[in-house]
Scaffold this active site. Sequence first.
Site, PDB file in Angstrom:
ATOM      1  N   GLN A 148       0.815  -1.230   0.000  1.00 52.04           N
ATOM      2  CA  GLN A 148       0.000   0.000   0.000  1.00 52.04           C
ATOM      3  C   GLN A 148       0.844   1.274   0.000  1.00 52.04           C
ATOM      4  O   GLN A 148       0.495   2.258  -0.618  1.00 52.04           O
ATOM      5  CB  GLN A 148      -0.931  -0.002   1.213  1.00 52.04           C
ATOM      6  CG  GLN A 148      -1.789   1.236   1.376  1.00 52.04           C
ATOM      7  CD  GLN A 148      -2.832   1.382   0.287  1.00 52.04           C
ATOM      8  OE1 GLN A 148      -3.861   0.731   0.304  1.00 52.04           O
ATOM      9  NE2 GLN A 148      -2.575   2.252  -0.699  1.00 52.04           N
ATOM     10  N   HIS A 199      -2.214  -2.557  -8.576  1.00 52.69           N
ATOM     11  CA  HIS A 199      -2.974  -1.303  -8.584  1.00 52.69           C
ATOM     12  C   HIS A 199      -2.190  -0.387  -9.519  1.00 52.69           C
ATOM     13  O   HIS A 199      -1.065   0.019  -9.194  1.00 52.69           O
ATOM     14  CB  HIS A 199      -3.021  -0.691  -7.182  1.00 52.69           C
ATOM     15  CG  HIS A 199      -4.039  -1.281  -6.271  1.00 52.69           C
ATOM     16  ND1 HIS A 199      -3.998  -2.581  -5.877  1.00 52.69           N
ATOM     17  CD2 HIS A 199      -5.147  -0.726  -5.690  1.00 52.69           C
ATOM     18  CE1 HIS A 199      -5.035  -2.805  -5.066  1.00 52.69           C
ATOM     19  NE2 HIS A 199      -5.748  -1.701  -4.945  1.00 52.69           N
ATOM     20  N   ASP A 259     -13.849  -3.584  -4.457  1.00 50.23           N
ATOM     21  CA  ASP A 259     -12.714  -2.858  -3.876  1.00 50.23           C
ATOM     22  C   ASP A 259     -12.856  -2.682  -2.362  1.00 50.23           C
ATOM     23  O   ASP A 259     -11.986  -3.091  -1.610  1.00 50.23           O
ATOM     24  CB  ASP A 259     -12.539  -1.497  -4.558  1.00 50.23           C
ATOM     25  CG  ASP A 259     -11.093  -0.999  -4.557  1.00 50.23           C
ATOM     26  OD1 ASP A 259     -10.208  -1.737  -4.098  1.00 50.23           O
ATOM     27  OD2 ASP A 259     -10.863   0.123  -5.035  1.00 50.23           O
TER      28      ASP A 259
HETATM   29  N1  17E Z   1      -5.810   1.174  -1.528  1.00 50.22           N
HETATM   30  C1  17E Z   1      -5.590   1.784  -2.732  1.00 50.22           C
HETATM   31  O1  17E Z   1      -4.444   2.140  -3.047  1.00 50.22           O
HETATM   32  N2  17E Z   1      -6.621   1.974  -3.566  1.00 50.22           N
HETATM   33  C2  17E Z   1      -7.847   1.591  -3.239  1.00 50.22           C
HETATM   34  N3  17E Z   1      -8.848   1.804  -4.096  1.00 50.22           N
HETATM   35  C3  17E Z   1      -8.090   0.978  -1.971  1.00 50.22           C
HETATM   36  C4  17E Z   1      -7.031   0.780  -1.156  1.00 50.22           C
HETATM   37  C5  17E Z   1      -9.477   0.561  -1.576  1.00 50.22           C
HETATM   38 FE   FE2 Z   2      -7.916  -1.719  -4.603  1.00 50.00          FE
END
Ligand code: 17E
Ligand code: FE2
Length: 413
Positions: free
Chosen positions: A151, A209, A308
């Site tokens: 993250q 992502h 999500d």
């Molecule tokens: N983390 C992120 O980088 N992007 C998202 N849409 C979520 C968590 C839910």
């Molecule tokens: Fe996500």
Amino acid sequence: MNIINATLRKTPGLHTITCEGERISAITLQAGSVQAQPGDIDAQGQLVIAPLVEPHIHLDATLTAGQPEWNLSGTLFEGIERWAQRKETITHEDTKQRAHTTIRMLAEHGIQHVRTHVDVTDPTLGALKAMLEVREEARHLIDLQIVAFPQEGIESYEGGRELMTRAVEMGADVVGGIPHFENTRDQGVSSIKFLMDLAERTGCLVDVHCDETDDPHSRFLEVLAEEARVRGMGSRVTASHTTAMGSYDNAYCSKLFRLLKASGINFVSCPTESIHLQGRFDTFPKRRGVTRVAELDRAGMNVCLGQDSIKDPWYPLGNGNILRVLDAGLHICHMMGFEDLKRCLDLVTDNSARTLNLGEGYGIAVGRPANLVILDAENDYEVLRRQAKARVSIRAGKVLMTRVPERVELIGG
Ligand code: 17E
Ligand code: FE2
């Protein structure tokens, strides 16, 4: 066990699906409607599908909205900040309990296959340890794929590369990434090379992502697609979100699509999440901030939809019902022509199963697992329009969930 009077997608007539043990042993076309024998499940002409699939959710962050503070700007980046605050207080039991509660919500909506991103930018890898246990404990309800999701970055987070490597050693199924969040463009590119090497070496799938921003200069998708193409890994690689593609100009996009097609990678869009988080730096006209779902689909690429979030720092709503996301997604992506409506469940079933590489572990065919869902409508269009719920969910040849449809009476004609 027989499921009688079943309507199948894209196939005329009523069918009987026979399950023996944990597998489908026969699918037979009926001459007409038949009477139930003891032990039969009568689909009553409604649609019987392979289970719904949730290809993109964050089960470690679920049910934490407002803890300790709400995301007031509604941006992705404030969401990441709010989550970093909550992350300091997560415990093993807290993570497991929230994940199990959410998995029950998903199962109640006929979902049996889930891919969850789990934040591994935590020196203790606490959420990952909890989710590895949840993966086993929830097997009777769902098959769970765990993504090692950095993250706070691979290159811009202290020890990020080691944490990713350890997460895979501990049992993560999928390698994640977040190149648009890395401090520099160069770090974004090197993070993708690193994660693709890690996946190739270990045999993991990949789900990044990628370009989750309205910035049209965020162009990590081309890097991911080219890495996948050169290594011949396309079908095992997924680009999630790719919202910047909603801001790319058509000249760039037409060149990009050639590469995307050649790479064979998969796409996940989370339209309710993106319509909420993106467009936040615009006044008017205001961008939708969602990737080109219809265009990817029409170009013959594999694209599916995910939830999500459920009540987390990024998105305050959600209830496990992926058909709600399908409804919103078709509106947002201009996919409400009849040709799209009549096959819309592809976006939450077969396409998602392909993204997850479920192969012969998914689908209604003889020899495959007896995982089936009876919906409360007769075709894709009506399922969507009426927001029909899962009436029965069958897993490994046994009934897992039943729902009594609501009965409404209008008094006085
Ligand atoms: N983390 C992120 O980088 N992007 C998202 N849409 C979520 C968590 C839910
Ligand atoms: Fe996500």
